[in-house]
Motif scaffolding. Structure first.
Motif, PDB file in Angstrom:
ATOM      1  N   ARG A   3      77.283  -3.330 -47.826  1.00  0.00           N
ATOM      2  CA  ARG A   3      77.490  -4.037 -49.075  1.00  0.00           C
ATOM      3  C   ARG A   3      78.053  -5.414 -48.780  1.00  0.00           C
ATOM      4  NH1 ARG A   3      74.750  -0.578 -50.156  1.00  0.00           N
ATOM      5  NH2 ARG A   3      74.947   1.105 -51.653  1.00  0.00           N
ATOM      6  N   ALA A   4      77.285  -6.285 -48.168  1.00  0.00           N
ATOM      7  CA  ALA A   4      77.815  -7.597 -47.837  1.00  0.00           C
ATOM      8  C   ALA A   4      76.748  -8.660 -47.862  1.00  0.00           C
ATOM      9  CB  ALA A   4      78.460  -7.575 -46.459  1.00  0.00           C
ATOM     10  N   THR A   5      76.889  -9.626 -48.695  1.00  0.00           N
ATOM     11  CA  THR A   5      76.182 -10.908 -48.725  1.00  0.00           C
ATOM     12  C   THR A   5      76.691 -11.695 -49.888  1.00  0.00           C
ATOM     13  OG1 THR A   5      74.270  -9.886 -49.496  1.00  0.00           O
ATOM     14  CG2 THR A   5      73.790 -11.060 -48.036  1.00  0.00           C
ATOM     15  N   GLY A   6      76.243 -12.927 -49.930  1.00  0.00           N
ATOM     16  CA  GLY A   6      76.689 -13.806 -50.997  1.00  0.00           C
ATOM     17  C   GLY A   6      76.079 -13.465 -52.327  1.00  0.00           C
ATOM     18  N   LYS A   7      76.575 -14.106 -53.383  1.00  0.00           N
ATOM     19  CA  LYS A   7      76.076 -13.869 -54.727  1.00  0.00           C
ATOM     20  C   LYS A   7      74.920 -14.800 -55.028  1.00  0.00           C
ATOM     21  CE  LYS A   7      80.492 -12.273 -56.539  1.00  0.00           C
ATOM     22  NZ  LYS A   7      81.558 -12.503 -57.537  1.00  0.00           N
ATOM     23  N   ALA A   8      74.108 -14.403 -55.968  1.00  0.00           N
ATOM     24  CA  ALA A   8      72.968 -15.210 -56.357  1.00  0.00           C
ATOM     25  C   ALA A   8      73.428 -16.471 -57.071  1.00  0.00           C
ATOM     26  CB  ALA A   8      72.074 -14.390 -57.283  1.00  0.00           C
ATOM     27  N   GLU A 142      65.651 -10.272 -60.153  1.00  0.00           N
ATOM     28  CA  GLU A 142      65.572 -10.970 -58.872  1.00  0.00           C
ATOM     29  C   GLU A 142      66.629 -10.420 -57.925  1.00  0.00           C
ATOM     30  OE1 GLU A 142      65.415 -15.494 -56.970  1.00  0.00           O
ATOM     31  OE2 GLU A 142      65.979 -15.223 -59.085  1.00  0.00           O
ATOM     32  N   VAL A 143      66.204 -10.140 -56.706  1.00  0.00           N
ATOM     33  CA  VAL A 143      67.108  -9.681 -55.655  1.00  0.00           C
ATOM     34  C   VAL A 143      67.157 -10.784 -54.611  1.00  0.00           C
ATOM     35  CG1 VAL A 143      67.476  -7.965 -53.864  1.00  0.00           C
ATOM     36  CG2 VAL A 143      66.566  -7.270 -56.087  1.00  0.00           C
ATOM     37  N   ILE A 144      68.355 -11.321 -54.382  1.00  0.00           N
ATOM     38  CA  ILE A 144      68.491 -12.493 -53.524  1.00  0.00           C
ATOM     39  C   ILE A 144      69.042 -12.088 -52.161  1.00  0.00           C
ATOM     40  CG2 ILE A 144      69.579 -14.740 -53.275  1.00  0.00           C
ATOM     41  CD1 ILE A 144      69.482 -15.079 -56.223  1.00  0.00           C
ATOM     42  N   CYS A 145      68.347 -12.518 -51.113  1.00  0.00           N
ATOM     43  CA  CYS A 145      68.705 -12.175 -49.745  1.00  0.00           C
ATOM     44  C   CYS A 145      69.071 -13.449 -48.997  1.00  0.00           C
ATOM     45  CB  CYS A 145      67.543 -11.458 -49.057  1.00  0.00           C
ATOM     46  SG  CYS A 145      67.041  -9.949 -49.925  1.00  0.00           S
ATOM     47  N   LEU A 146      70.351 -13.779 -49.038  1.00  0.00           N
ATOM     48  CA  LEU A 146      70.839 -14.987 -48.397  1.00  0.00           C
ATOM     49  C   LEU A 146      71.124 -14.743 -46.924  1.00  0.00           C
ATOM     50  CD1 LEU A 146      73.411 -16.136 -51.113  1.00  0.00           C
ATOM     51  CD2 LEU A 146      71.052 -16.914 -50.827  1.00  0.00           C
ATOM     52  N   GLU A 147      71.016 -15.808 -46.130  1.00  0.00           N
ATOM     53  CA  GLU A 147      71.383 -15.704 -44.724  1.00  0.00           C
ATOM     54  C   GLU A 147      72.885 -15.500 -44.591  1.00  0.00           C
ATOM     55  OE1 GLU A 147      69.734 -19.428 -43.244  1.00  0.00           O
ATOM     56  OE2 GLU A 147      68.392 -18.254 -41.972  1.00  0.00           O
ATOM     57  N   LEU A 148      73.283 -14.724 -43.619  1.00  0.00           N
ATOM     58  CA  LEU A 148      74.689 -14.559 -43.303  1.00  0.00           C
ATOM     59  C   LEU A 148      75.006 -15.544 -42.177  1.00  0.00           C
ATOM     60  CD1 LEU A 148      75.074 -10.666 -43.337  1.00  0.00           C
ATOM     61  CD2 LEU A 148      75.024 -12.280 -45.237  1.00  0.00           C
ATOM     62  N   LYS A 149      75.576 -16.671 -42.545  1.00  0.00           N
ATOM     63  CA  LYS A 149      75.807 -17.737 -41.567  1.00  0.00           C
ATOM     64  C   LYS A 149      77.204 -17.709 -40.977  1.00  0.00           C
ATOM     65  CE  LYS A 149      72.436 -20.941 -43.573  1.00  0.00           C
ATOM     66  NZ  LYS A 149      72.235 -22.293 -44.144  1.00  0.00           N
ATOM     67  N   LYS A 150      78.185 -17.321 -41.771  1.00  0.00           N
ATOM     68  CA  LYS A 150      79.567 -17.355 -41.310  1.00  0.00           C
ATOM     69  C   LYS A 150      79.920 -16.060 -40.582  1.00  0.00           C
ATOM     70  CE  LYS A 150      81.055 -20.243 -45.203  1.00  0.00           C
ATOM     71  NZ  LYS A 150      81.959 -20.319 -46.377  1.00  0.00           N
ATOM     72  N   ASP A 151      80.823 -16.188 -39.622  1.00  0.00           N
ATOM     73  CA  ASP A 151      81.287 -14.992 -38.909  1.00  0.00           C
ATOM     74  C   ASP A 151      81.937 -14.003 -39.867  1.00  0.00           C
ATOM     75  OD1 ASP A 151      80.360 -15.857 -36.502  1.00  0.00           O
ATOM     76  OD2 ASP A 151      82.294 -16.460 -35.695  1.00  0.00           O
ATOM     77  N   THR A 152      82.631 -14.518 -40.884  1.00  0.00           N
ATOM     78  CA  THR A 152      83.283 -13.614 -41.836  1.00  0.00           C
ATOM     79  C   THR A 152      82.249 -12.780 -42.588  1.00  0.00           C
ATOM     80  OG1 THR A 152      83.337 -15.451 -43.422  1.00  0.00           O
ATOM     81  CG2 THR A 152      85.343 -15.018 -42.174  1.00  0.00           C
ATOM     82  N   GLU A 153      81.101 -13.373 -42.901  1.00  0.00           N
ATOM     83  CA  GLU A 153      80.045 -12.636 -43.595  1.00  0.00           C
ATOM     84  C   GLU A 153      79.455 -11.561 -42.685  1.00  0.00           C
ATOM     85  OE1 GLU A 153      78.381 -16.184 -46.536  1.00  0.00           O
ATOM     86  OE2 GLU A 153      77.531 -15.957 -44.531  1.00  0.00           O
ATOM     87  N   LYS A 154      79.283 -11.895 -41.423  1.00  0.00           N
ATOM     88  CA  LYS A 154      78.740 -10.913 -40.480  1.00  0.00           C
ATOM     89  C   LYS A 154      79.742  -9.798 -40.215  1.00  0.00           C
ATOM     90  CE  LYS A 154      75.944 -14.522 -38.393  1.00  0.00           C
ATOM     91  NZ  LYS A 154      75.794 -15.445 -37.251  1.00  0.00           N
ATOM     92  N   LEU A 155      81.027 -10.157 -40.165  1.00  0.00           N
ATOM     93  CA  LEU A 155      82.065  -9.131 -40.008  1.00  0.00           C
ATOM     94  C   LEU A 155      82.066  -8.191 -41.205  1.00  0.00           C
ATOM     95  CD1 LEU A 155      84.966 -11.312 -38.581  1.00  0.00           C
ATOM     96  CD2 LEU A 155      83.964  -9.334 -37.445  1.00  0.00           C
ATOM     97  N   ASP A 156      81.948  -8.754 -42.403  1.00  0.00           N
ATOM     98  CA  ASP A 156      81.896  -7.919 -43.605  1.00  0.00           C
ATOM     99  C   ASP A 156      80.674  -7.005 -43.584  1.00  0.00           C
ATOM    100  OD1 ASP A 156      84.200  -9.038 -44.584  1.00  0.00           O
ATOM    101  OD2 ASP A 156      83.197 -10.428 -45.948  1.00  0.00           O
ATOM    102  N   PHE A 157      79.546  -7.547 -43.138  1.00  0.00           N
ATOM    103  CA  PHE A 157      78.317  -6.748 -43.059  1.00  0.00           C
ATOM    104  C   PHE A 157      78.508  -5.576 -42.102  1.00  0.00           C
ATOM    105  CE2 PHE A 157      74.425  -5.697 -40.804  1.00  0.00           C
ATOM    106  CZ  PHE A 157      73.547  -5.423 -41.844  1.00  0.00           C
ATOM    107  N   ALA A 158      79.016  -5.865 -40.902  1.00  0.00           N
ATOM    108  CA  ALA A 158      79.206  -4.801 -39.915  1.00  0.00           C
ATOM    109  C   ALA A 158      80.221  -3.772 -40.407  1.00  0.00           C
ATOM    110  CB  ALA A 158      79.658  -5.399 -38.581  1.00  0.00           C
ATOM    111  N   ALA A 159      81.313  -4.245 -41.012  1.00  0.00           N
ATOM    112  CA  ALA A 159      82.330  -3.321 -41.527  1.00  0.00           C
ATOM    113  C   ALA A 159      81.733  -2.393 -42.575  1.00  0.00           C
ATOM    114  CB  ALA A 159      83.501  -4.103 -42.113  1.00  0.00           C
TER     115      ALA A 159
END
Length: 341
Positions: A3-8, A142-159
């Motif tokens: 459950r991790a990515t930015g908002k639309a 619409e389902v928006i799939c943004l790139e995870l550019k920041k390390d914090t976003e990738k950490l949230d994704f992995a967590a």
């Protein structure tokens, strides 16, 4: 499911916009954004939802850039046994004129029991269709799939990958994973799933290194962490291993500079870690670590170390003949917390 990515943030949209993990059935679903891995996972999630509702689900795939006229109408037509249909359309950002015209016509009156998924990776091609969907045509979402550019976003994704399975994972393990697989989200996700399948009850940094020793190599930040903590011998060993494995001296100095600058920012500042994180554009854990690191340093020692960093930076860029000696000198001084003796 993570459950991790930015908002639309699509401007002027009148339709419901969801993050990749929030996908749900609708007659027409626009899956937009540049992150293909998240888009693929989101569409699989939708497929699984629909199969769970009715195992008879009929699935058809269309390539919008190789579209045959009449293809959409053919696959959307009611079948003899009235099975629900999922139509997955790829490469809408490269669509043919025929696809654009026929899809614009279709969304005016979408077929019953049919779910049309339109994958658009970005760009101006198909803008008329996107505008129509975002204006409310076809009852689309619409389902928006943004790139995870920041390390914090990738950490949230992995967590979130581990949290979804109820597994405990240490902060060090998450950082090691993101550091090892930061350039490829699909590889990061696969690594998380491998650890979930084969790892111990609690996943630690040691677990990550055990499975991915070839990827979790000695990094500049590991060298910096050891030196800042005062572990001189360990820091020198890590430095030599990093150099032997081909790491360039310049980014090693940059890693030290990053750490010491952060320590200088938080030094003597009594604000909360959350407030400092917001002020300096960092994650709270980064602030907390810097606060712990600087707690055993004096202001004079920190100043000496920062001055030496500038000298070392110049040395490894050609100002001195022996870049390795300059690095070892820097590590020694920083391991002594800025003591120049």
């Amino acid at each position: 499911m993570a459950r991790a990515t930015g908002k639309a943030t699509t401007a002027k949209a009148k339709i419901e916009q969801l993050p990749w993990h929030g996908i749900r059935p609708a007659r027409v679903i626009l899956v937009s954004g540049p992150e293909q891995f998240l888009a693929d996972r989101s569409i699989r999630q939708l497929r699984d939802q629909l199969v769970a509702e009715d195992p008879r689900l009929e699935i058809n795939d269309i390539e919008a850039d190789h579209y045959a006229p009449g293809q959409l109408l053919t696959v959307a037509s009611p079948s003899l046994f009235a099975e629900p249909r999922l139509i997955r359309v790829s490469n809408v950002e490269k669509c043919t004129d025929a696809f654009l015209l026929e899809t614009l016509d279709y969304i005016e009156n979408p077929a019953d029991d049919t779910y049309l998924v339109l994958r658009h990776g970005g760009g101006v091609r198909g803008k008329k269709l996107l505008d129509a969907l975002r204006g409310g045509a076809g009852g689309a979402i619409e389902v928006i799939c943004l790139e995870l550019k920041k390390d914090t976003e990738k950490l949230d994704f992995a967590a979130a990958e581990f949290a979804a399975e109820g597994r405990r994972v240490s902060a060090g393990a998450l950082r090691a994973l993101v550091q090892a697989f930061q350039d490829d989200l699909a590889e990061l996700a696969a690594a998380c799933q491998q650890l979930l399948a084969d790892g111990d009850a609690q996943i630690t940094e040691a677990t990550v290194e055990k499975y991915y020793a070839g990827r979790v190599e000695t990094t500049a930040f590991k060298v910096a962490d050891s030196a800042i903590a005062g572990r001189h011998g360990e820091a020198l060993i890590l430095l030599r291993h990093a150099l032997a494995s081909g790491q360039d001296p310049v980014p090693i100095v940059a890693a030290f500079a990053n750490k010491l600058r952060t320590m200088a920012k938080v030094s003597g500042n009594r604000a909360s870690s959350g407030e400092l994180a917001s002020r300096f554009g960092m994650a709270p854990w980064q602030v907390q670590k810097a606060q712990r690191d600087v707690s055993s340093w004096s202001d004079e020692g920190l100043g000496n170390a920062i001055d030496l960093l500038a000298t070392t930076d110049a040395a490894v860029k050609g100002a001195e003949r022996d870049a390795v000696y300059a690095l070892e000198r820097m590590v020694s001084v920083i391991s002594r917390r800025g003591d120049l003796r």
